[in-house]
Enzyme design. Sequence first.
Site, short mmCIF file in Angstrom:
data_model
loop_
_atom_site.label_atom_id
_atom_site.label_comp_id
_atom_site.label_asym_id
_atom_site.label_seq_id
_atom_site.Cartn_x
_atom_site.Cartn_y
_atom_site.Cartn_z
N ASP A 1 0.86 -1.18 0.00
CA ASP A 1 0.00 0.00 0.00
C ASP A 1 0.90 1.24 0.00
O ASP A 1 1.93 1.27 0.69
CB ASP A 1 -0.89 -0.01 1.25
N GLU B 1 -7.37 4.88 -6.25
CA GLU B 1 -8.00 6.12 -5.81
C GLU B 1 -9.48 5.85 -5.96
O GLU B 1 -9.93 5.40 -7.02
CB GLU B 1 -7.55 7.29 -6.69
N ASP C 1 -19.41 -1.35 -9.49
CA ASP C 1 -20.59 -1.31 -10.37
C ASP C 1 -20.69 0.01 -11.12
O ASP C 1 -21.46 0.14 -12.07
CB ASP C 1 -21.87 -1.58 -9.57
N GLU C 2 -19.88 1.01 -10.70
CA GLU C 2 -20.00 2.33 -11.33
C GLU C 2 -19.54 2.31 -12.79
O GLU C 2 -19.86 3.22 -13.56
CB GLU C 2 -19.22 3.39 -10.53
N TYR D 1 -13.46 8.81 -11.91
CA TYR D 1 -13.22 7.59 -11.11
C TYR D 1 -13.71 6.36 -11.86
O TYR D 1 -12.95 5.40 -12.10
CB TYR D 1 -13.92 7.69 -9.75
N ASN E 1 -20.00 -0.27 -0.68
CA ASN E 1 -19.70 -0.97 0.59
C ASN E 1 -19.88 -0.03 1.78
O ASN E 1 -19.72 1.19 1.64
CB ASN E 1 -18.26 -1.42 0.61
N PRO F 1 -24.83 16.78 5.30
CA PRO F 1 -25.08 17.19 3.92
C PRO F 1 -25.64 16.04 3.07
O PRO F 1 -25.16 14.92 3.15
CB PRO F 1 -23.68 17.57 3.41
N VAL F 2 -26.68 16.33 2.30
CA VAL F 2 -27.25 15.34 1.38
C VAL F 2 -27.32 15.99 0.00
O VAL F 2 -27.89 17.07 -0.16
CB VAL F 2 -28.67 14.90 1.83
N PRO G 1 -21.80 17.20 -9.86
CA PRO G 1 -21.96 17.18 -11.33
C PRO G 1 -21.95 15.75 -11.86
O PRO G 1 -21.16 14.92 -11.39
CB PRO G 1 -20.73 17.95 -11.83
P1 NAD Z 1 -9.89 3.17 -0.17
O1 NAD Z 1 -9.73 4.48 -0.85
O2 NAD Z 1 -10.45 3.11 1.20
O3 NAD Z 1 -8.47 2.42 -0.12
C1 NAD Z 1 -7.58 2.41 -1.21
C2 NAD Z 1 -6.22 1.99 -0.71
O4 NAD Z 1 -5.33 1.99 -1.84
C3 NAD Z 1 -5.63 2.93 0.32
O5 NAD Z 1 -5.07 2.20 1.40
C4 NAD Z 1 -4.54 3.67 -0.44
O6 NAD Z 1 -3.44 4.07 0.38
C5 NAD Z 1 -4.13 2.63 -1.46
N1 NAD Z 1 -3.52 3.24 -2.65
C6 NAD Z 1 -3.98 4.31 -3.35
N2 NAD Z 1 -3.11 4.61 -4.33
C7 NAD Z 1 -2.10 3.69 -4.27
C8 NAD Z 1 -0.93 3.47 -5.02
N3 NAD Z 1 -0.58 4.27 -6.04
N4 NAD Z 1 -0.14 2.43 -4.68
C9 NAD Z 1 -0.46 1.62 -3.64
N5 NAD Z 1 -1.55 1.80 -2.87
C10 NAD Z 1 -2.37 2.82 -3.19
O7 NAD Z 1 -10.74 2.28 -1.19
P2 NAD Z 1 -11.79 1.12 -0.87
O8 NAD Z 1 -13.12 1.72 -0.66
O9 NAD Z 1 -11.22 0.21 0.14
O10 NAD Z 1 -11.82 0.38 -2.28
C11 NAD Z 1 -10.93 -0.70 -2.57
C12 NAD Z 1 -11.19 -1.18 -3.99
O11 NAD Z 1 -12.53 -1.61 -4.12
C13 NAD Z 1 -10.98 -0.09 -5.04
O12 NAD Z 1 -10.36 -0.70 -6.16
C14 NAD Z 1 -12.39 0.35 -5.38
O13 NAD Z 1 -12.47 0.81 -6.71
C15 NAD Z 1 -13.16 -0.94 -5.19
N6 NAD Z 1 -14.59 -0.75 -4.80
C16 NAD Z 1 -14.93 0.01 -3.73
C17 NAD Z 1 -16.27 0.13 -3.36
C18 NAD Z 1 -16.70 0.92 -2.15
O14 NAD Z 1 -17.90 1.07 -1.92
N7 NAD Z 1 -15.80 1.42 -1.31
C19 NAD Z 1 -17.25 -0.51 -4.11
C20 NAD Z 1 -16.86 -1.29 -5.20
C21 NAD Z 1 -15.53 -1.41 -5.54
#
Ligand code: NAD
Length: 369
Positions: A35, A86, A137-138, A162, A192, A217-218, A309
């Site tokens: 990470d 991200e 799903d986005e 994103y 999630n 905020p909504v 937006p």
């Molecule tokens: P998060 O933003 O909480 O965590 C992302 C992690 O990735 C962080 O620990 C960050 O430090 C690390 N990271 C970011 N850039 C990095 C880089 N260049 N190198 C190494 N590490 C890096 O995200 P999350 O909510 O835990 O989501 C995790 C995954 O699940 C993502 O791929 C996201 O697209 C996917 N996802 C999330 C959701 C949701 O509701 N949160 C839903 C569907 C899919």
Amino acid sequence: MNSSTILVTGGAGFIGSNLVHYLIQAAPHRVINIDKLTYAGNLESLQAIQNHQRYQFRQVDITDAEAVRSVFDEFTPQYVMHLAAESHVDRSIDGPDAFIQTNVVGTMNLLQAARRQLASLTTEQQSSFRFLHVSTDEVYGSLSLSDPAFTETTAYDPHSPYSASKASSDHLARAWADTFGLPVLITNCSNNYGPYQFPEKLIPVVILKALRGDSIPVYGKGENIRDWLYVEDHVKALYQVIMQGRVGQTYNIGGNNERRNIDLVKKLCEILDQLQPATANPALADKRDAAGQPIIRYEQLIKFVADRPGHDLRYAINSNKIQQELSWQPQENFETGFRKTVQWYLDNQLWWQRILSGDYRLERLGTAS
Ligand code: NAD
């Protein structure tokens, strides 16, 4: 190849840290977490297992191809679970750059490193290697109120920087499977919620603003609809997919839990009213609502703000495939999952207070907080 090693990327983030906890508690593997520790990465989420003998952490930026290759050389993982990204839509609108670098270029670096490792393995080792790309799903875009839910064959139609960057990374993962024979699996999951979610996402925002007596905020009128999945149900699904899923397949993962944002926010306020009544919360003692009335229910703190937006109206996931093929089912529903989550934020105030104060980052940089 080390047959029991799982490489998790992004394991200090929200879903990643829940996944690492689950793997250490419920599975037999050695877990390597890489990470970068961006603002969203927090090693304090992993404190309970940080000294576990099957766990190791490396601070690695996945946009650094050489650093990624070194991790593969050092650990030769059998399984890769790629979550680093991200992940916040609003930040992608303010600054898309990091999204392209991490989500697209970073994913390519991992696919390349995995491909390089695969070429060095015996045929038998190759047959058991798996790369799980975790997506959202986005990528499927937005639904009208009457559209059927997204399936694995829904055409991609991302709208935000994103979701466009995640869609790109999904295409790369498929291309590496088709062109280079990399054993890739992809999951696309709905929103999630649960423990360790960074306090910029909707659910922790609502809980923490309410507890602190700030307005909640909504966006718009709160009519956007999302499907909500408890994070522990998600990480169990990810483990099942990488262990039992068919190589080359995509699995949609959802919670059967579609809600309008405003209904979700009101539900959280209602749970808070029961667990930590507003009338007994000192942060609300001097607060008044928009009509000048004292706050006796958290719902009075709701404030509608200008919409985001390009805000997608509705996401809904059809998870029949994973349910039928892998017998996966979400265990938590709207009532149980949200109650557990509110209780977790009440029980873990130090965790989120250190994020709100910025101390979680100062310590990482070696600065006294
Ligand atoms: P998060 O933003 O909480 O965590 C992302 C992690 O990735 C962080 O620990 C960050 O430090 C690390 N990271 C970011 N850039 C990095 C880089 N260049 N190198 C190494 N590490 C890096 O995200 P999350 O909510 O835990 O989501 C995790 C995954 O699940 C993502 O791929 C996201 O697209 C996917 N996802 C999330 C959701 C949701 O509701 N949160 C839903 C569907 C899919």
